[in-house]
Design a protein around this motif. Structure first.
Motif, PDB file in Angstrom:
ATOM      1  N   ASN A  95     -18.637  41.479  10.057  1.00  9.27           N
ATOM      2  CA  ASN A  95     -19.414  40.254   9.762  1.00  9.27           C
ATOM      3  C   ASN A  95     -19.446  39.972   8.255  1.00  9.27           C
ATOM      4  O   ASN A  95     -19.311  40.887   7.433  1.00  9.27           O
ATOM      5  CB  ASN A  95     -20.816  40.278  10.372  1.00  9.27           C
ATOM      6  CG  ASN A  95     -21.664  41.474  10.052  1.00  9.27           C
ATOM      7  OD1 ASN A  95     -22.475  41.900  10.855  1.00  9.27           O
ATOM      8  ND2 ASN A  95     -21.497  42.031   8.858  1.00  9.27           N
ATOM      9  N   GLY A 134     -29.602  37.168   8.763  1.00 10.20           N
ATOM     10  CA  GLY A 134     -30.409  36.199   9.505  1.00 10.20           C
ATOM     11  C   GLY A 134     -31.538  36.951  10.207  1.00 10.20           C
ATOM     12  O   GLY A 134     -31.372  38.093  10.607  1.00 10.20           O
ATOM     13  N   ALA A 140     -30.659  32.177   7.981  1.00  8.00           N
ATOM     14  CA  ALA A 140     -30.835  31.523   9.266  1.00  8.00           C
ATOM     15  C   ALA A 140     -32.000  32.228   9.947  1.00  8.00           C
ATOM     16  O   ALA A 140     -32.192  33.426   9.771  1.00  8.00           O
ATOM     17  CB  ALA A 140     -29.566  31.659  10.080  1.00  8.00           C
ATOM     18  N   CYS A 163     -28.639  33.358  16.067  1.00  7.30           N
ATOM     19  CA  CYS A 163     -27.752  32.680  17.038  1.00  7.30           C
ATOM     20  C   CYS A 163     -27.902  33.225  18.447  1.00  7.30           C
ATOM     21  O   CYS A 163     -27.195  32.800  19.367  1.00  7.30           O
ATOM     22  CB  CYS A 163     -26.314  32.753  16.549  1.00  7.30           C
ATOM     23  SG  CYS A 163     -26.139  32.011  14.929  1.00  7.30           S
ATOM     24  N   ALA A 179     -20.282  37.463  18.818  1.00  6.98           N
ATOM     25  CA  ALA A 179     -20.929  36.667  17.762  1.00  6.98           C
ATOM     26  C   ALA A 179     -20.277  35.284  17.659  1.00  6.98           C
ATOM     27  O   ALA A 179     -19.178  35.065  18.173  1.00  6.98           O
ATOM     28  CB  ALA A 179     -20.787  37.419  16.444  1.00  6.98           C
ATOM     29  N   PRO A 180     -20.923  34.361  16.955  1.00  7.43           N
ATOM     30  CA  PRO A 180     -20.302  33.037  16.773  1.00  7.43           C
ATOM     31  C   PRO A 180     -19.054  33.074  15.882  1.00  7.43           C
ATOM     32  O   PRO A 180     -18.201  32.207  15.982  1.00  7.43           O
ATOM     33  CB  PRO A 180     -21.394  32.199  16.102  1.00  7.43           C
ATOM     34  CG  PRO A 180     -22.592  33.053  15.965  1.00  7.43           C
ATOM     35  CD  PRO A 180     -22.278  34.443  16.390  1.00  7.43           C
ATOM     36  N   THR A 181     -18.967  34.042  14.998  1.00 10.42           N
ATOM     37  CA  THR A 181     -17.842  34.206  14.055  1.00 10.42           C
ATOM     38  C   THR A 181     -17.547  32.939  13.255  1.00 10.42           C
ATOM     39  O   THR A 181     -16.380  32.591  13.038  1.00 10.42           O
ATOM     40  CB  THR A 181     -16.540  34.700  14.766  1.00 10.42           C
ATOM     41  OG1 THR A 181     -16.013  33.676  15.588  1.00 10.42           O
ATOM     42  CG2 THR A 181     -16.772  35.941  15.586  1.00 10.42           C
ATOM     43  N   LEU A 197     -15.941  34.239  10.003  1.00 13.38           N
ATOM     44  CA  LEU A 197     -14.798  35.114  10.307  1.00 13.38           C
ATOM     45  C   LEU A 197     -13.629  34.355  10.922  1.00 13.38           C
ATOM     46  O   LEU A 197     -12.470  34.590  10.578  1.00 13.38           O
ATOM     47  CB  LEU A 197     -15.217  36.224  11.281  1.00 13.38           C
ATOM     48  CG  LEU A 197     -16.312  37.170  10.841  1.00 13.38           C
ATOM     49  CD1 LEU A 197     -16.398  38.354  11.781  1.00 13.38           C
ATOM     50  CD2 LEU A 197     -16.070  37.660   9.428  1.00 13.38           C
TER      51      LEU A 197
HETATM   52  N1  UDP Z   1     -26.027  34.236   9.981  1.00 16.75           N
HETATM   53  C1  UDP Z   1     -26.863  33.878   8.918  1.00 16.75           C
HETATM   54  N2  UDP Z   1     -26.545  32.802   8.129  1.00 16.75           N
HETATM   55  C2  UDP Z   1     -25.424  32.069   8.341  1.00 16.75           C
HETATM   56  C3  UDP Z   1     -24.580  32.408   9.414  1.00 16.75           C
HETATM   57  C4  UDP Z   1     -24.902  33.505  10.206  1.00 16.75           C
HETATM   58  O1  UDP Z   1     -27.869  34.511   8.696  1.00 16.75           O
HETATM   59  O2  UDP Z   1     -25.179  31.097   7.570  1.00 16.75           O
HETATM   60  C5  UDP Z   1     -26.352  35.421  10.837  1.00 16.75           C
HETATM   61  C6  UDP Z   1     -27.011  35.083  12.142  1.00 16.75           C
HETATM   62  O3  UDP Z   1     -27.879  36.139  12.514  1.00 16.75           O
HETATM   63  C7  UDP Z   1     -25.859  35.023  13.112  1.00 16.75           C
HETATM   64  C8  UDP Z   1     -25.018  36.169  12.610  1.00 16.75           C
HETATM   65  O4  UDP Z   1     -25.153  36.102  11.187  1.00 16.75           O
HETATM   66  O5  UDP Z   1     -26.281  35.172  14.425  1.00 16.75           O
HETATM   67  C9  UDP Z   1     -23.569  36.131  12.985  1.00 16.75           C
HETATM   68  O6  UDP Z   1     -23.023  34.848  12.695  1.00 16.75           O
HETATM   69  P1  UDP Z   1     -21.456  34.646  12.518  1.00 16.75           P
HETATM   70  O7  UDP Z   1     -20.753  35.432  13.573  1.00 16.75           O
HETATM   71  O8  UDP Z   1     -21.190  33.187  12.448  1.00 16.75           O
HETATM   72  O9  UDP Z   1     -21.197  35.343  11.107  1.00 16.75           O
HETATM   73  P2  UDP Z   1     -19.892  35.531  10.196  1.00 16.75           P
HETATM   74  O10 UDP Z   1     -19.716  37.017  10.078  1.00 16.75           O
HETATM   75  O11 UDP Z   1     -18.714  34.846  10.835  1.00 16.75           O
HETATM   76  O12 UDP Z   1     -20.274  34.915   8.885  1.00 16.75           O
END
Ligand code: UDP
Length: 628
Positions: A96, A141, A189, A300, A475-477, A480
């Protein structure tokens, strides 16, 4: 010549750097004690340390780093770093984004997900607010369940005044989030939860329909068995709202009216979401150790956690794990998938120990459970590549098999880790020793449909314990998938072609796999791209596009909302934590359809649910067409 006599990089870092550049002309390996580094690992590590030294952030000692890692009894660092480095640079796996942004930096906070408690007292509220600020600063988050705060208008004995209620306290954290802005990298978030029995639930549901309110929050209503029972099993639907302070009844409402209110609000503005705490706790083997059910999720929704727990996530890019056959078609490489799952489970377990936690309580709780969230991304792209429609029997079967393998091999690896490094500290107090596992598919799918043999794994867990309380999360990724240039998590693609207008003209962004297919069939030209972009990014109904392509290359809007739920259910059956998924609906659905979706979601055993009706948000983040 790069190091001084005691193994530290020379004080004159520029001189050290110039020697490093000279070394570049040779192919070499570098050895410290038992550790071997090849040229590029060595270079990237040294460069990193040199840059820290230049910023005056750190006195650098390469030797210290290795000693530190060895002392933590982590993997043989030199061996594994090569593996991890290759996985990440090939974009087969990415941790992440906080791990990528903060590792080696001063913050060193590597987790994306946190949950904090919120007890009914001014000191506790302010402690959680300050903890949240420290988490935001480091890129995480935060999810908070506000249901224990007394309702608006209730008494405050110490001041003889009236309580301002949970919604107003959410505003404080919203402002803190706005101000902190996570060190400029990503904005905090929040997930704000109120359970259906709370007297302020109606206010909470409608609160966010106005623009500008709680903009840094996702909000969800928490559902327990009692509410669901009133909704589906009683003829009158009577349901009692109770005071959090003394659990005395405050008001009687109708469960149908409440769910209608939620559905209407979600129809209007995509919020609130629903969190099915009854489903989350159905196979929660950890509840026994914590002596409490899970009551909150991260922003999320994919990760339920106990107060002060954190979780670091990582995602395997499935579209990279294909083999090209002699006839030009692709096949999924199950062997590589298994190997990748095993390596990355270890990677995420290591992160728990090298992580710097924002507050001491989080350090303790996170290490007690050692929860990790290994997930996937690029699912839709993989299905495109294999030419299997996302929303077809074959598509669901493949997704189910992918999901089952993810948990199976990751849990098996976690047992291997338990053998060498020890089980997670609270393991013996959970239901694992009794042979229970937190995987609903094991119990609810007919045995003959399982593609992994779970019973021997359960026996191994009983014997050796497991290193991580739960291992998988989808996760939403958001960041990533942009870095790896693949589709998000397990979501279908939002648009296959979208248009960007800039001062010098129009450009089309086309999904890589679809572009390849269009070219292969002599269909790739500006005219067709324009047609697809104008068709909402979808191939559906475009006469020049063959039917098989229209069926295979489906977008989120081509897929019926019931099929979105189905896909979420298929993944959820095998995932220990949960799935980040949006149930996309077209503009012309009704609030009644949204309610229907809730009932189906619960029926499918989903742990949570978010709908998004096209065009319903004030600020729609993903536009099919953008102008600047
Ligand atoms: N999250 C956050 N701020 C952001 C995006 C994500 O705090 O701007 C946190 C949130 O808990 C979310 C988790 O990171 O559920 C995972 O999000 P994502 O998979 O989109 O993260 P990435 O690793 O792709 O940035």
């Amino acid at each position: 010549q790069i190091f001084d006599k005691s193994g530290n990089i020379k004080q004159d870092v520029e001189e050290a750097k110039s020697y490093l550049e000279k070394l570049d002309a040779f192919d070499y390996k570098f050895k410290v004690g038992d550790y071997f580094f090849n040229k590029w690992h060595f270079r990237s590590l040294i460069n990193h340390y040199v840059s820290l030294a230049n910023k005056g952030q750190m006195k650098i000692s390469f030797k210290d780093l290795l000693t530190l890692l060895a002392a933590k009894k982590l993997d043989n660092y030199a061996d594994k770093i090569t593996e991890y480095f290759e996985l990440m640079t090939a974009q087969d796996f990415l941790p992440n984004s906080p791990t990528m942004m903060n590792a080696g930096g001063r913050l060193g906070q590597l987790s994306a997900c946190f949950v904090l408690g919120m007890e009914d007292g001014m000191e506790q509220i302010m402690k959680s607010t300050s903890d949240a600020a420290l988490i935001f600063k480091s890129g995480g988050g935060v999810g908070i369940n506000y249901s224990d705060l007394r309702e608006e208008g209730d008494i405050v004995a110490s001041t003889s005044g009236v309580a301002s209620g949970p919604v107003s306290f959410m505003n404080i954290i919203n402002t803190v989030t706005e101000v902190v802005k996570q060190g400029g990298k990503r904005r905090g978030a929040n997930m704000g939860i109120i359970e259906a029995w709370h007297p302020d639930v109606e206010k909470f549901i409608t609160n966010k329909t106005e623009p500008g309110v709680l903009e840094n929050f996702n909000v969800s209503v928490g559902i327990w068995e009692d509410f669901w029972h009133a909704l589906v099993n009683t003829s009158d639907g009577n349901y009692i709202l109770r005071s959090p302070r003394d659990k005395k009844p405050v008001k009687e409402i109708n469960a149908h009216q409440l769910i209608d209110l939620i559905a209407l609000s979600a129809w209007k503005s995509a919020e609130p979401g629903l969190i099915f705490f009854d489903q989350i706790n159905k196979y929660n083997v950890f509840a026994k150790a914590r002596k409490a059910p899970l009551r909150a999720t991260n922003p999320c929704g994919e990760q339920s956690l106990y107060p002060y727990e954190s979780c670091n996530l990582g995602s395997i890019n499935l579209v990279n794990l294909v083999k090209r056959q002699a006839d030009g078609t692709y096949e999924f490489d199950w062997q590589r998938y298994e190997e990748t799952i095993r390596k990355t489970t270890r990677f995420l377990d290591n992160i728990i120990d090298v992580n710097t936690y924002p507050v001491p309580e989080i350090n303790v709780a996170s290490k007690e459970s050692r929860r990790i969230g290994l997930g996937v991304m690029g699912v839709a792209d993989l299905l495109y590549k294999l030419k299997i429609p996302y929303n077809s029997q074959e598509g669901y079967e493949l997704q189910s098999k992918l999901s089952e393998a993810l948990s199976y091999y990751s849990m098996e690896e976690s047992v291997a880790l338990a053998k060498s490094r020890g089980e997670f500290p609270l393991c013996s107090k959970t239901e694992y020793p009794e042979g229970k596992i937190p995987i609903s598919g094991y119990y609810e799918r007919p045995k003959e449909s399982h593609s992994c043999d779970w019973d021997p794994l359960i026996d191994k867990i009983k014997k050796h314990g497991i290193r991580n309380v739960l291992t998988t999360t989808v996760a939403p990724t958001g960041t990533l998938s942009m870095i790896a240039d693949c589709s998000n998590g397990m979501e279908p693609a939002f648009a296959l072609v979208f248009e960007k207008r800039v001062t010098v003209g129009r450009f089309f962004y086309t999904n890589k796999i679809v572009e390849e297919a269009l070219k292969e069939h002599d269909l790739y030209n500006d005219e067709i791209l324009e047609k697809i972009a104008d068709n909402y990014g979808s191939l559906k109904g475009i006469p020049e596009i063959p039917q098989w392509m229209q069926d295979v290359y489906v977008t989120a809007m081509d897929i019926h909302w019931a099929d979105h739920l189905m896909a979420q259910g298929v993944w959820q059956d095998w995932i220990g934590n949960a799935i980040a998924k949006t149930i996309n609906m077209p503009y012309d659905v009704t609030a009644e359809d949204v309610k229907c979706a809730y009932l189906l979601a619960h029926e499918l055993g989903l742990k949570g649910m978010t709908v998004y009706r096209d065009g319903s948000r004030h600020k729609q983040v993903l536009h099919m067409t953008s102008e600047n």
